[in-house]
Design an enzyme around this catalytic site. Structure first.
Site, PDB file in Angstrom:
ATOM      1  CD  GLU A 391      -1.549   2.357   1.770  1.00 50.88           C
ATOM      2  OE1 GLU A 391      -1.353   3.309   0.988  1.00 50.88           O
ATOM      3  OE2 GLU A 391      -1.371   2.421   2.994  1.00 50.88           O
ATOM      4  CB  CYS A 425      -2.271   6.259   3.305  1.00 52.65           C
ATOM      5  SG  CYS A 425      -3.275   5.082   4.224  1.00 52.65           S
TER       6      CYS A 425
END
Length: 617
Positions: A391, A425
Site C-alpha cells: 500500500e 494515507c
C-alpha cells in the site's frame, strides 16, 4: 577527503519527464540543499549536462525514436534557476550517458586534486549510473545523494541502487553527505542484517500446528491488552509521532478490531468445506512486514493479525520513529501467550527493511510506505519471485457538486484533509468542485478549517498537531512555496503556525492539473481545490493522477453517483464522506500506483497470507 560535487543532467527536459520519482520539485529542492551546502564549504562544483547542438546527431536511440531533447539554447536544455552555475563552476557538455564521455571531466577533477565525487542528478538508472561507474573505474571514491537522484524508471532505479551501493559507490542522504564533507565519516557499508528471521523460521512448525481457534484466542488477548492500555498508547503516539490523542485513541480501537476480524476470518476459512478438487489454503511460512510511523499500531496489526491467524510467523520491521510503541506492541503478543519467534521485531532503518525483504527465509512481503519504498519492494519481490502486498499512499480526491449540502461537505473535507496534519494515507488531498459553487464552497472550507484546533497533540481538543519532523515540515513548505511561485492561490485560515514542526493547514487553489501540488501526494496539511465546469471534467480530474487509493463524491444525484461508482479509479469509494479512514472488514488497497498485490483486510487477507493447494487421490 578532497571532494567535488557533480550535478548530472539536472535539466528542464529531464526534470519534466512523466513519472519522475521523486517528483522534480523534490529532486531540485534536495539538490539545491546539497549545492548550497557544498558552496558554503568551498567544495568545487561541476555541472554536467546533455547537449544536442542544432543540426547535430543525438544518441542513436533518440534519433530512431524522434526524440529532440536538450537542444542547445532551448529552455529544456537549461538548468532550473536554483541549480544554475555561478562563477568558477564549470559546465561540461556530453552527448551520451556518462559525464566522463570526453576527457574534459576527468581533466577538470584532476586539476582540482579531487579524490572523491559527490553525485546528484537524473536519471539514476541511466546517466547517473554511467557516470558513477566511470568515476569508480578512474579511481575516485563515489558518494551518491540518495535523496537527490531521480528516475522515470523507478524499478530500474531500485535495481541500480542495490547493485551500485557497496560496490562502486555509497548512497547517503544529503544531510549525511554534507556532514561527511565537514569531516565526518560516511560509515562502513551496512551489513544489512535481518536478525530475527531465523527465529521466526524456527518457530514456524510449532505455530502452524496450533489450532486456528487457539491462535484466535491469542489475538483476542492482544486486543484486550491494547484496549486496556489505550490512553497510554495514544499518549505515546502523540509524543513520538505528533499524532493527536483524539486520533490515537480510535487507532487503538481499530487495531484491536483488526485483530479480531483476522481471527474470525481465519476460523471461517478453516471451517469452510473443501472445494472441488480438494483445494485448501496453506500458510507461506515466514512473512516479512514493513510498516511506517504514521499509524504505528493499526497498520502493523492489520498485517501481523492475519499473518499469525493463518499460521504464518512474522518478521516485522517498524519505523524507528515510533520505537517505544512498536516495542510495547511486540511485548503484548508475548504477554498474550504467543510463543517466542511467532512475532519477531527487527529494529533499524531502510537498510534493515531491505535485508528483511531479501532474506531467503521470507516467503511473502507486505509493505506500507512511499512510492520509492514500493519500488524497492517490487524489485526485490520480483527478483526473488515471492508474493508482494504493498500500500503506497494516495493523492485522494473528493468531488463536490452544487446540489449537495455545502456546509456538511466543507466540514467533512476539512477534517479529512487536515486532521492528524494530513499524515494519513487516506487523507483528502484534493477537492474537485462544481464551478457553479466554487466560491461558496471555498468560503465554507476556510471557515471549517479555521474551526479546527491546531496545537498540542496531547490535548484531546487538538485536530492538527506537528509534522513528524523538521525535515517533513521543510518538504511540505517547499511544495507550497513552489505552488505559489507557479501561480496557485494559497490561503492559510489559521495564519502563522505554532513554533516547531507545525505547518498551518493550507488551502491551495490550482487550475493547472499538471502542477506538482495537484499531481503528487504532499502527506501534509495541504488541500488542493480544482475547478470543474462539467461532471465529466470532474471525473477526468479525479482520475488524472498516478495514485488511486480513495475517492469520494458529495452529491445526491442518482446519475452522478452511478457515474462516479462506475468511473472512479480508486480502491476505496465513498459517498457524502471525506476520503479519510476505512473499515476493518472491507478490502483496503489502492489502484494504479497506490497498490500492488492483494488488498489488506477482508478477502485480501486470505488471498495474500495463504496460498492455494490442490489435493488429488
Amino acid at each position: 577527503m578532497r571532494p567535488a560535487l557533480l550535478l548530472v543532467d539536472l535539466q528542464n527536459d529531464f526534470l519534466r519527464a512523466p513519472g519522475l520519482e521523486p517528483p522534480a520539485g523534490e529532486v531540485v529542492a534536495r539538490a539545491k540543499a546539497l549545492l548550497e551546502g557544498c558552496r558554503a564549504r568551498s567544495v568545487p562544483v561541476v555541472h554536467v549536462r546533455t547537449t544536442v547542438a542544432p543540426g547535430a546527431p543525438a544518441m542513436p536511440h533518440w534519433e530512431h525514436a524522434g526524440v529532440r531533447s536538450c537542444l542547445a539554447g532551448t529552455d529544456g536544455h537549461a538548468f532550473p534557476p536554483p541549480l544554475r552555475p555561478v562563477a568558477n563552476e564549470p559546465t561540461i557538455d556530453k552527448t551520451f550517458y556518462s559525464g566522463f564521455g570526453s576527457a574534459v571531466l576527468e581533466e577538470t577533477l584532476r586539476a582540482l586534486a579531487v579524490d572523491t565525487v559527490l553525485v546528484a542528478g537524473v536519471h539514476l538508472h541511466g546517466c547517473v549510473r554511467a557516470t558513477v561507474l566511470d568515476a569508480y573505474q578512474r579511481g575516485f571514491a563515489v558518494l551518491v545523494a540518495e535523496d537527490a537522484v531521480g528516475s522515470h524508471e523507478p524499478f530500474h532505479a531500485a535495481s541500480t541502487r542495490r547493485w551500485l551501493d557497496g560496490r562502486a559507490a555509497r548512497f547517503l542522504p544529503v544531510a549525511r553527505l554534507l556532514a561527511t564533507v565537514s569531516g565526518g565519516a560516511p560509515g562502513a557499508v551496512p551489513a544489512r542484517s535481518a536478525r530475527g528471521v531465523e527465529a521466526a523460521h524456527a518457530a514456524r512448525p510449532h505455530w502452524r500446528r496450533v489450532a486456528v481457534a487457539e491462535r484466535g484466542l491469542v489475538l483476542d488477548r492482544v486486543a484486550a491488552i491494547l484496549e486496556a492500555d489505550a490512553p497510554a498508547l495514544a499518549l505515546r503516539m502523540a509524543r513520538e509521532t505528533g499524532k493527536p490523542v483524539r486520533y490515537g485513541l480510535p487507532e487503538v480501537a481499530r487495531g484491536a478490531a483488526l485483530l479480531r476480524a483476522a481471527a474470525r476470518r481465519a476460523q471461517a476459512v478453516e471451517a469452510s468445506p473443501a472445494r472441488e478438487g480438494r483445494a485448501r489454503r496453506r500458510p507461506h511460512g515466514v512473512v516479512g512486514l514493513v510498516t511506517p510511523w504514521n499509524s504505528p499500531l493499526a497498520i502493523p496489526l492489520g498485517k501481523i493479525g492475519p499473518a499469525l491467524a493463518f499460521g504464518n510467523t512474522a518478521a516485522w520491521k517498524p519505523s524507528p520513529v515510533a520505537a517505544s510503541i512498536s516495542s510495547a506492541l511486540a511485548r503484548s503478543f508475548l504477554d498474550a501467550g504467543a510463543p517466542p519467534g511467532a512475532l519477531e521485531m527487527l529494529e533499524g532503518d531502510a537498510d534493515v527493511a531491505r535485508a528483511l525483504m531479501e532474506h531467503e527465509r521470507v516467503r511473502a512481503i507486505s509493505v506500507t510506505g512511499s512510492p520509492a519504498a514500493g519500488a524497492v519492494a517490487q524489485e526485490i519481490a520480483a527478483r526473488r519471485r515471492v508474493p508482494l502486498q504493498a500500500e503506497l499512499g494516495g493523492n485522494n480526491g473528493a468531488i463536490v457538486w452544487a446540489d449537495t449540502d455545502l456546509d456538511r461537505a466543507a466540514a467533512r473535507i476539512a477534517e479529512g484533509a487536515f486532521g492528524q496534519a494530513g499524515q494519513r494515507c487516506t487523507a483528502n488531498r484534493r477537492v474537485i468542485v462544481d464551478a457553479a459553487c466554487l466560491g461558496a464552497l471555498l468560503e465554507r472550507l476556510v471557515a471549517s478549517t479555521a474551526a479546527l484546533v491546531v496545537g498540542d497533540p496531547e490535548d484531546p481538543a487538538t485536530h492538527v498537531g506537528p509534522l513528524v519532523s523538521s525535515d517533513a515540515k521543510a518538504r511540505v513548505e517547499g511544495v507550497i512555496s513552489r505552488a505559489r511561485e507557479a501561480g496557485a492561490g494559497v490561503v492559510v485560515p489559521h495564519g502563522k503556525a505554532p513554533p516547531g514542526a507545525f505547518v498551518a493547514p493550507t488551502i491551495v487553489t490550482c487550475d493547472d492539473p499538471r502542477q506538482e501540488i495537484a499531481t503528487e501526494e504532499t502527506f501534509g496539511p495541504v488541500l488542493v481545490v480544482q475547478r470543474a465546469e462539467t461532471f465529466a471534467r470532474a471525473l477526468e480530474l479525479l482520475n488524472g493522477v498516478r495514485q488511486g487509493l480513495a475517492a469520494s463524491l458529495f452529491s445526491p444525484s442518482v446519475d452522478r453517483r452511478a457515474a462516479f461508482l462506475e468511473e472512479a479509479e480508486a480502491g476505496i469509494l465513498k459517498l457524502d464522506e471525506a476520503t479519510a479512514d476505512a473499515g476493518v472488514e472491507a478490502p483496503f488497497g489502492g489502484w494504479k500506483a497506490s497498490g500492488v498485490g492483494p488488498p489488506e483486510h477482508g478477502d485480501g487477507d486470505v488471498e495474500f497470507y495463504t496460498r492455494a493447494q490442490a489435493l488429488y487421490g
